[in-house]
Design a protein around this motif. Structure first.
Motif, short mmCIF file in Angstrom:
data_model
loop_
_atom_site.label_atom_id
_atom_site.label_comp_id
_atom_site.label_asym_id
_atom_site.label_seq_id
_atom_site.Cartn_x
_atom_site.Cartn_y
_atom_site.Cartn_z
N MET A 152 -10.20 34.45 -95.66
CA MET A 152 -10.10 33.10 -95.09
C MET A 152 -9.36 32.27 -95.71
O MET A 152 -8.85 31.30 -95.34
CB MET A 152 -11.77 32.86 -94.79
N GLY A 153 -9.35 32.39 -97.21
CA GLY A 153 -8.81 31.65 -98.07
C GLY A 153 -7.31 31.57 -97.91
O GLY A 153 -6.50 30.53 -98.02
N ILE A 154 -6.81 32.85 -97.48
CA ILE A 154 -5.32 32.99 -97.22
C ILE A 154 -4.77 32.26 -95.93
O ILE A 154 -4.17 31.55 -95.77
CB ILE A 154 -5.06 34.60 -96.94
N ILE B 39 -16.00 17.10 -88.47
CA ILE B 39 -15.28 17.96 -89.35
C ILE B 39 -14.96 19.43 -88.63
O ILE B 39 -15.74 19.97 -88.02
CB ILE B 39 -15.90 18.12 -90.68
N PRO B 40 -13.91 19.94 -88.54
CA PRO B 40 -13.43 21.27 -87.94
C PRO B 40 -14.15 22.11 -88.48
O PRO B 40 -14.14 22.47 -89.91
CB PRO B 40 -11.87 21.20 -88.01
N VAL B 41 -14.65 23.25 -87.81
CA VAL B 41 -15.32 24.19 -88.36
C VAL B 41 -15.06 25.59 -87.58
O VAL B 41 -15.14 25.20 -86.38
CB VAL B 41 -17.07 23.93 -88.28
N ASP C 179 -10.58 21.35 -93.92
CA ASP C 179 -9.07 21.99 -94.44
C ASP C 179 -9.15 22.40 -95.95
O ASP C 179 -8.27 22.66 -96.44
CB ASP C 179 -8.07 20.87 -94.30
N ARG C 180 -10.57 22.64 -96.59
CA ARG C 180 -10.57 22.77 -97.94
C ARG C 180 -11.70 23.82 -98.29
O ARG C 180 -11.32 24.71 -99.22
CB ARG C 180 -11.08 21.56 -98.69
N TYR C 181 -12.79 24.20 -97.64
CA TYR C 181 -13.87 24.87 -97.96
C TYR C 181 -13.96 26.14 -97.17
O TYR C 181 -13.88 26.04 -95.82
CB TYR C 181 -15.09 24.22 -98.07
N TYR C 182 -14.33 27.26 -97.75
CA TYR C 182 -14.29 28.33 -96.60
C TYR C 182 -15.49 29.30 -97.51
O TYR C 182 -15.81 29.24 -98.65
CB TYR C 182 -13.13 29.02 -96.61
N GLY C 183 -16.08 30.37 -96.94
CA GLY C 183 -17.03 31.34 -97.43
C GLY C 183 -17.22 32.14 -96.57
O GLY C 183 -17.04 32.35 -95.23
N THR C 184 -18.57 33.14 -97.07
CA THR C 184 -19.03 34.07 -96.23
C THR C 184 -20.38 33.87 -96.40
O THR C 184 -21.01 33.80 -97.63
CB THR C 184 -18.51 35.56 -96.49
N MET C 185 -21.30 34.04 -95.30
CA MET C 185 -22.69 34.27 -95.59
C MET C 185 -23.35 35.47 -94.83
O MET C 185 -22.67 35.86 -93.66
CB MET C 185 -23.44 32.99 -94.85
N LEU D 230 -19.65 17.92 -100.38
CA LEU D 230 -18.42 18.45 -99.80
C LEU D 230 -17.33 17.46 -99.37
O LEU D 230 -16.14 17.60 -99.78
CB LEU D 230 -18.57 19.54 -98.80
N PHE D 231 -17.83 16.24 -98.94
CA PHE D 231 -16.96 15.76 -98.10
C PHE D 231 -17.42 14.19 -98.28
O PHE D 231 -17.16 13.32 -97.51
CB PHE D 231 -17.21 15.80 -96.59
N SER D 232 -17.89 13.86 -99.53
CA SER D 232 -18.26 12.54 -99.88
C SER D 232 -16.85 11.65 -100.21
O SER D 232 -17.02 10.20 -100.00
CB SER D 232 -19.00 12.35 -101.11
N GLY D 233 -15.78 12.27 -100.27
CA GLY D 233 -14.68 11.73 -100.72
C GLY D 233 -14.76 11.13 -102.25
O GLY D 233 -13.53 11.01 -102.70
N THR D 234 -15.66 11.18 -103.18
CA THR D 234 -15.58 10.81 -104.56
C THR D 234 -15.78 12.08 -105.30
O THR D 234 -15.34 12.02 -106.30
CB THR D 234 -16.68 9.71 -104.61
N HIS D 235 -16.60 12.97 -104.56
CA HIS D 235 -16.99 14.36 -105.46
C HIS D 235 -17.42 14.06 -106.90
O HIS D 235 -17.42 14.59 -107.69
CB HIS D 235 -15.62 14.90 -105.68
N ALA D 236 -18.49 13.05 -106.81
CA ALA D 236 -18.88 12.65 -107.95
C ALA D 236 -20.01 13.53 -108.36
O ALA D 236 -20.16 13.69 -109.77
CB ALA D 236 -19.83 11.43 -107.62
#
Length: 573
Positions: free
Chosen positions: A349-351, A426-428, A466-472, A506-512
């Motif tokens: 998925m990352g590729i 957010i596209p999923v 457009d940034r995060y991905y994974g498997t559950m 994930l999507f706060s924009g500041t990543h604080a």
């Protein structure tokens, strides 16, 4: 572990399909109209090659995005039927029986995870890899093609070893008497069959020894006339070859050979038995080499060609991070029969998320050794070099197909689960899979003798924005899995409940929340006072645009860690 993650196998199959389409386009763009017409011949068994030549020959949009979208629009039947694959006839079912009478394109089949469509896609992939060699078609149609003999001999060697291994492991730990009793018992209470087994296992036994063994085993044989017994003894002796022996005794001839071989070589390994039985194993398949068995030969040759084709599929999958060295050579691989790993699916998925490029995983971007000492050494990670594994338009098509799974397919529970701070969705996207892994034993006529549950899994490989991905994955191991009936809807529901809590991170924009803490650099130590530097640090948050740093060897006195600079020679970058 190799986990059965069900229809996540369609994720890999779809990418392989689109890669083949992309390569066929590159090949056929160089051909003139006449050459395209020859490839588009309805008799061309390479369905994908035929389709591509026909598409380009009709003068349509030849750009890669247009070709890929047209390939996704190809119609497939979802009807069940017997498929000869994996060395035998197999049937497959759809999760929803309403699909059985329908035709659909790959957009819809991916969205609804329709098994029979993907079985046929894998069949097209396998046939493409089989018939890309132009000599294969001639070999299958011409009984005099010399290549046939090589394929048949490979088949004979491969299948006969399977039977040999089965019988070797059955009898290797038995004594000669135990092996004989086992075979006599399966010969039944039939004097003819007993005689054939006895004479083969005891080639030096005279008539009196045979008669005594027969009466001990079958007392009713005493009623037979002496001339009948002598005829049985004479006709069922050394003059029978293994094929005739198997026909008379109704026991596989290789099992009889193994028993006799172990009698004279009790310490032999399986490798010894395989080497010693080469001529016998070929002889058992003598019937297959007859010219009259042309159809039976083609069936076996196609099995060997299918195995070769799956080696090419394996190469495609391995290049994209598939973690195993083999695939099950069956169309069922398209629906998860070859297994997978959650991390490997996430890598794939990352590729896709990186437009077909593999970017190396980086845990640390900078290492500082002995900071604030005369021996301070700093290592900075070199900029990663992406590896382009397939064209970016393939990623765009795959992401669109996986978005359909969430918008209206098997993961619809996730629709609208995530939003940007301004409220926009957010596209999923992703691919679901359910694995019901069982060990089944089958009897003659396809009768199911027993079914032992191994585990049950539900999986979802996904991307978020457009940034995060994974498997559950949810899994119940062991026979207790038989008490559960969950599907991939379980993990979709779990993720839908989890994502709103992750959204601010994930999507706060500041990543604080993701900010790291690192020590502030120490001032240079005074001569002779290096020991005093230890313990004088204070914590400070790094600037957001600086890489994560890690300090090792802080405050080490001279002579302890002073060779930190040699780390570069040890592979630290």
């Amino acid at each position: 572990a190799r986990l059965d993650l069900g229809s996540t196998g369609k994720f890999r199959t779809l990418i392989t399909y689109l890669e083949i389409i992309s390569r066929l386009r590159e090949r056929d763009l160089k051909l003139d109209h006449a050459a395209l017409q020859r490839l588009a011949n309805p008799k061309n068994p390479d369905v994908l090659g035929r389709w591509m030549a026909d598409y380009l020959g009709r003068g349509q949009d030849r750009s890669l995005p247009a070709v890929l979208n047209a390939a996704m629009a190809r119609q497939y039947s979802a009807a069940p039927e017997p498929f000869y694959t994996g060395g035998g006839v197999h049937t497959f079912i759809n999760f929803d029986k309403a699909d059985n009478t329908r035709h659909m394109d790959l957009w819809e089949a991916t969205r609804d995870s329709v098994n029979l469509v993907y079985i046929r896609v894998m069949r097209d992939i396998v046939r493409h890899y089989i018939y890309e060699n132009p000599g294969v078609r001639h070999m299958l149609e011409n009984p005099d093609d010399p290549a046939r003999q090589a394929y048949l001999m490979r088949f004979i060697d491969q299948e006969s070893r399977v039977f040999l291994a089965r019988y070797y492991h059955r009898h290797a730990r038995e004594s000669a008497a135990q092996r004989a009793q086992d075979l006599y018992g399966r010969a039944g209470r039939n004097a003819k069959r007993f005689t054939a087994v006895f004479r083969y296992l005891n080639p030096g036994a005279d008539f009196s020894a045979y008669e005594a063994a027969l009466f001990a085993r079958l007392p009713a044989a005493r009623a037979l006339k002496p001339q009948v017994l002598k005829r049985l003894y004479a006709t069922l002796g050394a003059n029978l070859d293994l094929n005739d022996l198997g026909y008379v005794t109704r026991i596989h001839p290789l099992e009889l050979w193994v028993a006799r071989y172990l009698d004279s070589h009790p310490r032999a390994s399986f490798a010894d038995a395989a080497a010693a039985s080469r001529n016998q194993r070929i002889g058992v398949y003598r019937w297959l080499l007859r010219p009259s068995r042309f159809a039976a030969q083609n069936l076996r040759i196609r099995s060997m060609l299918e195995e070769q084709a799956f080696q090419k599929v394996l190469a495609d999958w391995r290049r994209l991070g598939y973690p195993f060295d083999n695939l099950t050579p069956s169309y069922a691989t398209a629906i998860g029969a070859s297994g997978d790993r959650p991390a490997a699916l996430a890598e794939l998925m990352g590729i896709v998320m990186n437009d077909g490029r593999r970017l190396p995983t980086v845990n640390f971007t900078q290492l500082d050794f002995a900071r604030g000492t005369p021996y301070q050494t700093e290592f900075v990670h070199a900029a990663p070099r992406p590896e382009q594994l397939f064209p970016a338009p393939i990623s765009a098509v795959v992401k669109k197909a996986l978005a359909g799974v969430v918008e209206g397919g098997t993961a619809v529970r996730l629709r609208g689960a995530l939003h940007y701070p301004d409220g926009s969705p957010i596209p999923v996207g992703g691919k679901t899979g359910t694995g019901d892994n069982r060990y089944d034993r089958w009897g003659p006529g396809g009768q199911l003798l027993s079914s032992t549950v191994v585990n049950r899994t539900a999986a979802f490989v996904f991307y978020l924005g457009d940034r995060y991905y994974g498997t559950m994955v949810a899994m119940v191991p062991g026979t207790q899995a038989g008490n559960y009936g969950f599907t991939s809807a379980l993990v979709a529901q779990m993720l839908s409940k989890l994502l709103p809590q992750l959204e601010p991170l994930l999507f706060s924009g500041t990543h604080a929340a993701a900010k790291a803490v690192r020590p502030e650099p120490l001032p240079p130590p005074r001569p002779g006072a290096a020991e005093a530097a230890e313990g004088t640090t204070r914590q400070a948050a790094p600037d957001e645009d600086k890489p994560l740093q890690m300090d090792l060897g802080r405050g080490l006195p001279p002579g302890r860690g002073g060779r930190a600079g040699s780390g570069g020679a040890n592979g630290i970058k």
